[in-house]
Design a protein around this motif. Structure first.
Motif, short mmCIF file in Angstrom:
data_model
loop_
_atom_site.label_atom_id
_atom_site.label_comp_id
_atom_site.label_asym_id
_atom_site.label_seq_id
_atom_site.Cartn_x
_atom_site.Cartn_y
_atom_site.Cartn_z
N THR A 71 -23.69 0.31 -4.51
CA THR A 71 -24.38 0.60 -3.25
C THR A 71 -25.90 0.45 -3.35
N GLN A 72 -26.43 0.26 -4.58
CA GLN A 72 -27.86 0.07 -4.74
C GLN A 72 -28.12 -0.76 -5.99
N ASP A 75 -32.83 0.11 -8.01
CA ASP A 75 -33.38 1.29 -7.31
C ASP A 75 -33.74 0.99 -5.86
N GLY A 76 -33.00 0.06 -5.27
CA GLY A 76 -33.21 -0.26 -3.87
C GLY A 76 -34.16 -1.42 -3.63
N ILE A 80 -28.68 -6.08 -1.79
CA ILE A 80 -27.31 -5.82 -2.25
C ILE A 80 -26.43 -7.05 -2.07
N SER A 89 -26.81 2.60 -8.24
CA SER A 89 -26.02 3.64 -7.58
C SER A 89 -24.72 3.00 -7.10
N ASP A 141 -32.91 10.09 -6.35
CA ASP A 141 -33.40 9.02 -5.50
C ASP A 141 -33.44 9.47 -4.04
N ALA A 143 -33.78 7.80 -1.15
CA ALA A 143 -32.95 7.05 -0.22
C ALA A 143 -31.48 7.37 -0.41
N VAL A 144 -31.04 7.45 -1.65
CA VAL A 144 -29.65 7.79 -1.94
C VAL A 144 -29.34 9.21 -1.45
N THR A 147 -28.97 9.25 2.42
CA THR A 147 -27.71 8.65 2.84
C THR A 147 -26.53 9.56 2.51
#
Length: 370
Positions: A71-72, A75-76, A80, A89, A141, A143-144, A147
């Motif tokens: 899903t990541q 680190d974004g 993706i 992640s 994280d 952002a994680v 979400t």
């Protein structure tokens, strides 16, 4: 196929689920925790993008497959959709999640600390089984974390979510009956042992620098130590503070020859992997099969490295080593030592964690191999 039918088909593949956990998997649908665009990472083939908008049927099929879903990436920082970069992640394969929950073996009313919220799915499973108020989940994280909170709300759960570094646990609610870790570590943070109730359990993926990873269960024995054993093989993304990178060395290589086949060193058994990782905790390795039956093994530590190359046309195997240590010499000695013990398998090894560090043992905590 309905969601319920998909969950049933998935859980029927998992023999490690008891009826209570089976009910929990039905109550907390996995697809609620999968983003619209993600990267499917099967064990038996190349990865590929799943896109709910472009192909909703494939997206749903993958959401209820026994497959990890990334899903990541980076680190974004990476797209993706390309699937390239470091996976940072994911939603773990359901059978791996079930194996960890089985080892966790919580009682009703147990308080659980989870390290690594990720998508929030395992936090949701735990909250459904034990109650939102009994679950604390730590995610580093932002952002994680955001979400995961949205995913859990959509699933009807609100466990305590903490934005922070899971290496330190969360002492404000300690002690915990169970500590559930969803990221790999090569060194168990002692804070987890400190925050476990006497008689409590810590379940985590041990990801040593040497080959492989091992699902591990430690028991907090009440004197400041935790003792336990290794179970199935796993691969997890590392706790961020324990990520490592390969250093560059500039020394001149020393040449030598060995008659020990490096293929056997890396492929003998999980028992050999644990023994080597216990004896050489700071040595990393990577290997690859090459054309014509050739095989290459690379070794490195902070201050040394080695290259070992097998070619079927030569009895002797070429070894290059540089730095103050002879890493192949150390690896060869560790492997042959494991053989001298009678090639014990993984279930004969265990780990003890104390305030001074961690140690691997064979058969008994009194028989340390480190």
């Amino acid at each position: 196929m309905s969601i319920g039918e998909r969950v049933t088909a998935l859980t029927n593949q998992m023999t490690n689920l008891d009826d209570r956990w089976r009910d929990v998997f039905h109550a907390v649908p996995r697809h609620l925790f999968i983003p619209d665009r993600a990267w499917c990472h099967p064990d038996d083939g190349p990865g590929y993008l799943i896109d709910r908008t472009a192909d909703p049927e494939t997206w749903m099929d993958v959401a209820y497959s026994n497959t990890s879903i990334v899903t990541q990436i980076n680190d974004g920082a990476a797209d993706i959709g390309r699937g390239k970069g470091d996976y940072t992640s994911s939603a773990s394969a359901p059978s791996v999640v079930a194996a960890g929950l089985k080892l966790l073996d919580p009682y009703d009313g147990d308080e659980v600390l989870e390290i690594g919220t990720g998508t929030g799915w395992t936090a949701g499973l735990l909250a459904n089984r034990l109650g939102d108020e009994n679950i604390t989940s730590v995610e580093i994280d932002q952002a994680v974390f955001t979400t995961a909170a949205e995913n859990l709300k959509r699933a009807g759960h609100s466990p305590r979510l903490i934005l922070g570094d899971g290496a330190g646990g969360w002492p404000e609610k300690a002690p915990y009956d169970r500590i559930h870790v969803t990221c790999g570590v090569y060194q168990v943070p002692y804070a987890w042992v400190e925050q476990a109730r006497p008689g409590g359990v810590i379940v985590f993926p041990w990801m040593p620098r040497w080959e492989g990873g091992h699902l591990t269960r430690l028991n907090a024995v009440g004197d400041g130590t935790a003792v336990g054993r290794f179970y199935g093989g796993v691969r997890f993304m590392m706790l961020r503070s324990q990520r490592w990178s390969r250093p560059r060395h500039e020394d001149v290589y020393r040449r030598s020859t060995t008659y020990l086949d490096p293929r056997r060193v890396v492929r003998s058994s999980y028992g050999a992997e644990i023994a080597i990782a216990g004896m050489l905790p700071d040595v990393c390795g990577a290997h690859e099969d090459q054309e014509g039956g050739e095989f290459h093994l690379s070794l490195w530590s902070d201050d040394s490295d080695a290259q070992v190359h097998y070619a079927p046309d030569y009895k002797g195997i070429a070894v290059l080593q540089r730095g103050p240590r002879g890493l192949w010499d150390e690896l060869e000695a560790a492997y042959l030592r494991w053989m001298s013990w009678g090639t014990p398998h993984r279930d004969r090894f265990g780990m003890t964690v104390t305030p001074e560090g961690q140690h691997v043992w064979l058969d008994s905590p009194d028989n340390l191999i480190t």
